[in-house]
Design a protein around this motif. Structure first.
Motif, PDB file in Angstrom:
ATOM      1  N   HIS A 128      57.725  63.507 -44.593  1.00  0.00           N
ATOM      2  CA  HIS A 128      57.303  63.112 -45.928  1.00  0.00           C
ATOM      3  C   HIS A 128      55.811  63.342 -46.157  1.00  0.00           C
ATOM      4  N   ARG A 129      55.013  63.452 -45.078  1.00  0.00           N
ATOM      5  CA  ARG A 129      53.579  63.770 -45.223  1.00  0.00           C
ATOM      6  C   ARG A 129      53.386  65.069 -45.986  1.00  0.00           C
ATOM      7  N   SER A 130      54.241  66.067 -45.699  1.00  0.00           N
ATOM      8  CA  SER A 130      54.107  67.350 -46.396  1.00  0.00           C
ATOM      9  C   SER A 130      54.446  67.198 -47.881  1.00  0.00           C
ATOM     10  N   ILE A 131      55.373  66.314 -48.186  1.00  0.00           N
ATOM     11  CA  ILE A 131      55.740  66.098 -49.590  1.00  0.00           C
ATOM     12  C   ILE A 131      54.595  65.399 -50.320  1.00  0.00           C
ATOM     13  N   ILE A 132      54.009  64.383 -49.702  1.00  0.00           N
ATOM     14  CA  ILE A 132      52.859  63.696 -50.298  1.00  0.00           C
ATOM     15  C   ILE A 132      51.712  64.691 -50.459  1.00  0.00           C
ATOM     16  N   ALA A 133      51.453  65.491 -49.440  1.00  0.00           N
ATOM     17  CA  ALA A 133      50.398  66.508 -49.532  1.00  0.00           C
ATOM     18  C   ALA A 133      50.675  67.465 -50.685  1.00  0.00           C
ATOM     19  N   GLY A 134      51.929  67.870 -50.841  1.00  0.00           N
ATOM     20  CA  GLY A 134      52.293  68.789 -51.915  1.00  0.00           C
ATOM     21  C   GLY A 134      52.096  68.191 -53.299  1.00  0.00           C
ATOM     22  N   ILE A 135      52.426  66.924 -53.448  1.00  0.00           N
ATOM     23  CA  ILE A 135      52.206  66.248 -54.734  1.00  0.00           C
ATOM     24  C   ILE A 135      50.716  66.262 -55.068  1.00  0.00           C
ATOM     25  N   LEU A 136      49.894  65.981 -54.064  1.00  0.00           N
ATOM     26  CA  LEU A 136      48.445  65.987 -54.265  1.00  0.00           C
ATOM     27  C   LEU A 136      47.925  67.396 -54.543  1.00  0.00           C
ATOM     28  N   GLN A 137      48.404  68.375 -53.781  1.00  0.00           N
ATOM     29  CA  GLN A 137      47.997  69.765 -53.998  1.00  0.00           C
ATOM     30  C   GLN A 137      48.352  70.220 -55.405  1.00  0.00           C
ATOM     31  N   TYR A 138      49.535  69.885 -55.850  1.00  0.00           N
ATOM     32  CA  TYR A 138      49.980  70.262 -57.185  1.00  0.00           C
ATOM     33  C   TYR A 138      49.070  69.659 -58.258  1.00  0.00           C
ATOM     34  N   ALA A 139      48.551  68.470 -57.975  1.00  0.00           N
ATOM     35  CA  ALA A 139      47.649  67.788 -58.915  1.00  0.00           C
ATOM     36  C   ALA A 139      46.230  68.341 -58.836  1.00  0.00           C
TER      37      ALA A 139
END
Length: 122
Positions: free
Chosen positions: A95-106
């Motif tokens: 899930h760290r990669s998913i959280i990172a992706g949400i942040l990257q997308y933002a």
């Protein structure tokens, strides 16, 4: 962790967190964690299971009020070095990669990840 301004433990349960900020709102629900354990224990945990089962469920969980509030709190700390930690060794199935992706997308700069996970923010 001395190189960071804050360390956020994004895990459901943490006994001794010391100077870490325990943030269970950015971790998988118990139900999703149990599903992961079931898949792992039956030899069915792999990239396909992560992509087809785990990711959509976790993204749905992150659309709740409390997870969104914590993501906003994290995003508002721009300029600070925040380390996100959990117990998984492989970030690509975590899930760290998913959280990172949400942040990257933002548009938030994320260091220490192996790639661009912004697809999770869509």
């Amino acid at each position: 962790f001395a190189a960071y301004d804050e360390v956020w433990a994004i895990v459901r349960s943490l006994k001794n967190h010391g100077k870490m900020k325990h943030v269970p709102e950015l971790s998988p629900s118990w139900a999703l964690f149990k599903k992961y354990l079931q898949l792992r224990d039956t030899g069915k945990w792999n990239a396909d299971a992560f992509r087809s089962i785990y990711v959509p469920t976790f993204l749905k969980e992150m659309s709740g009020i409390e997870p969104k509030r914590k993501l906003s709190e994290l995003a508002d700390r721009q300029g600070k070095r925040i380390c996100l930690v959990c117990f998984c060794q492989d970030e690509t199935l975590c899930h760290r990669s998913i959280i990172a992706g949400i942040l990257q997308y933002a548009g938030i700069h994320v260091q220490g990840v192996k790639g661009d996970y912004s697809k999770y923010g869509r």
